[in-house]
Each structure stands twice: as structure tokens, then as C-alpha cells.
Design a protein around this motif. Sequence first.
Motif, PDB file in Angstrom:
ATOM      1  N   LEU A 123      -5.637   6.625  -2.098  1.00  0.00           N
ATOM      2  CA  LEU A 123      -6.126   5.545  -1.202  1.00  0.00           C
ATOM      3  C   LEU A 123      -5.562   4.136  -1.662  1.00  0.00           C
ATOM      4  O   LEU A 123      -5.058   3.529  -0.580  1.00  0.00           O
ATOM      5  N   THR A 124      -5.585   3.991  -2.584  1.00  0.00           N
ATOM      6  CA  THR A 124      -5.405   2.548  -3.418  1.00  0.00           C
ATOM      7  C   THR A 124      -3.832   2.512  -3.200  1.00  0.00           C
ATOM      8  O   THR A 124      -3.227   1.349  -2.718  1.00  0.00           O
ATOM      9  N   PHE A 125      -3.127   3.355  -3.674  1.00  0.00           N
ATOM     10  CA  PHE A 125      -1.492   3.267  -3.520  1.00  0.00           C
ATOM     11  C   PHE A 125      -1.303   3.040  -2.107  1.00  0.00           C
ATOM     12  O   PHE A 125      -0.444   2.155  -1.797  1.00  0.00           O
ATOM     13  N   VAL A 126      -1.738   3.887  -0.989  1.00  0.00           N
ATOM     14  CA  VAL A 126      -1.160   3.666   0.420  1.00  0.00           C
ATOM     15  C   VAL A 126      -1.697   2.291   0.742  1.00  0.00           C
ATOM     16  O   VAL A 126      -0.668   1.806   1.500  1.00  0.00           O
ATOM     17  N   GLN A 127      -2.895   1.817   0.588  1.00  0.00           N
ATOM     18  CA  GLN A 127      -3.166   0.575   1.231  1.00  0.00           C
ATOM     19  C   GLN A 127      -2.280  -0.540   0.569  1.00  0.00           C
ATOM     20  O   GLN A 127      -2.058  -1.479   1.177  1.00  0.00           O
ATOM     21  N   THR A 128      -2.259  -0.374  -0.773  1.00  0.00           N
ATOM     22  CA  THR A 128      -1.459  -1.579  -1.639  1.00  0.00           C
ATOM     23  C   THR A 128      -0.053  -1.334  -0.876  1.00  0.00           C
ATOM     24  O   THR A 128       0.613  -2.644  -0.685  1.00  0.00           O
ATOM     25  N   THR A 129       0.736  -0.536  -0.719  1.00  0.00           N
ATOM     26  CA  THR A 129       2.095  -0.235  -0.020  1.00  0.00           C
ATOM     27  C   THR A 129       2.132  -0.722   1.202  1.00  0.00           C
ATOM     28  O   THR A 129       3.154  -1.407   1.373  1.00  0.00           O
ATOM     29  N   ILE A 130       1.180  -0.665   2.051  1.00  0.00           N
ATOM     30  CA  ILE A 130       1.216  -0.954   3.412  1.00  0.00           C
ATOM     31  C   ILE A 130       1.102  -2.647   3.369  1.00  0.00           C
ATOM     32  O   ILE A 130       1.713  -3.370   4.145  1.00  0.00           O
ATOM     33  N   LYS A 131       0.184  -2.974   2.412  1.00  0.00           N
ATOM     34  CA  LYS A 131      -0.025  -4.352   2.632  1.00  0.00           C
ATOM     35  C   LYS A 131       1.596  -5.359   2.056  1.00  0.00           C
ATOM     36  O   LYS A 131       1.665  -6.196   2.366  1.00  0.00           O
ATOM     37  N   LEU A 132       2.077  -4.720   1.122  1.00  0.00           N
ATOM     38  CA  LEU A 132       3.348  -5.020   0.668  1.00  0.00           C
ATOM     39  C   LEU A 132       4.487  -4.903   1.805  1.00  0.00           C
ATOM     40  O   LEU A 132       5.153  -5.955   1.558  1.00  0.00           O
ATOM     41  N   LEU A 133       4.249  -3.809   2.279  1.00  0.00           N
ATOM     42  CA  LEU A 133       5.619  -3.904   3.571  1.00  0.00           C
ATOM     43  C   LEU A 133       5.099  -4.905   4.377  1.00  0.00           C
ATOM     44  O   LEU A 133       6.076  -5.467   5.160  1.00  0.00           O
TER      45      LEU A 133
ATOM     46  N   LYS B 265       3.734  -7.695   3.734  1.00  0.00           N
ATOM     47  CA  LYS B 265       4.107  -9.201   3.168  1.00  0.00           C
ATOM     48  C   LYS B 265       5.755  -9.367   3.198  1.00  0.00           C
ATOM     49  O   LYS B 265       6.107 -10.319   3.018  1.00  0.00           O
ATOM     50  N   LEU B 266       6.426  -8.102   3.132  1.00  0.00           N
ATOM     51  CA  LEU B 266       7.874  -8.192   3.172  1.00  0.00           C
ATOM     52  C   LEU B 266       8.456  -8.527   4.703  1.00  0.00           C
ATOM     53  O   LEU B 266       9.696  -8.296   5.017  1.00  0.00           O
ATOM     54  N   ASN B 267       7.464  -8.485   5.608  1.00  0.00           N
ATOM     55  CA  ASN B 267       7.687  -8.578   7.207  1.00  0.00           C
ATOM     56  C   ASN B 267       8.359  -7.474   7.565  1.00  0.00           C
ATOM     57  O   ASN B 267       9.165  -7.338   8.631  1.00  0.00           O
ATOM     58  N   TYR B 268       8.076  -6.221   6.934  1.00  0.00           N
ATOM     59  CA  TYR B 268       8.708  -4.998   7.523  1.00  0.00           C
ATOM     60  C   TYR B 268       7.786  -4.157   8.622  1.00  0.00           C
ATOM     61  O   TYR B 268       8.355  -3.750   9.649  1.00  0.00           O
TER      62      TYR B 268
END
Length: 79
Positions: A35-45, A47-50
Motif C-alpha cells: 500500500l505504501t509503494f502504490v500510494q507513493t508512486t501515485i503521489k509521484l506521478l 507531482k510529475l503532472n502525469y
Amino acid sequence: MFQDPTQGANALTRQPTPLPESSYETGRHLLLGSLTFVQTTIKLLHKLNYTEPNDWSRPLPTGRPNEVMAILTKKVKIS
């Protein structure tokens, strides 16, 4: 005093021309992990305006210990 808007030269209105559907393609992204990985990746995407975080599905259990998945369906303009 009042004029019928459907009469005369002033009645011409331009409708926006829709883009042909063929200039867009739809694809899906699938994130699998803790869950931590998925949430962190969604936040990163985000932040990258994807993508927007709310565009993803809620994390769903996969049946494996400590693993969830989230799915994003995205429409992208093809040049």
C-alpha cells in the motif's frame, strides 16, 4: 424591439469541431505492491503532472500478503 434569434445573420453560431476520436488512445496503468509503494508512486506521478490521484482506482487487495493494486485508465492524444 425583440428579434427572433433564429433569424438573420446574427443567428450564425459556430459549434466547436470535436477532435476525431482516432487522435486519442486509451491505455491502462497497473500498480502492484505494498500500500505504501502504490500510494507513493501515485503521489509521484501527480507531482510529475502525469495524472491526478483521484483518477486511480482505490487500492484493491490482490490476494497476496501485503500486496494491493491500483488501476488508472488514461486517454492520451496521439500526435
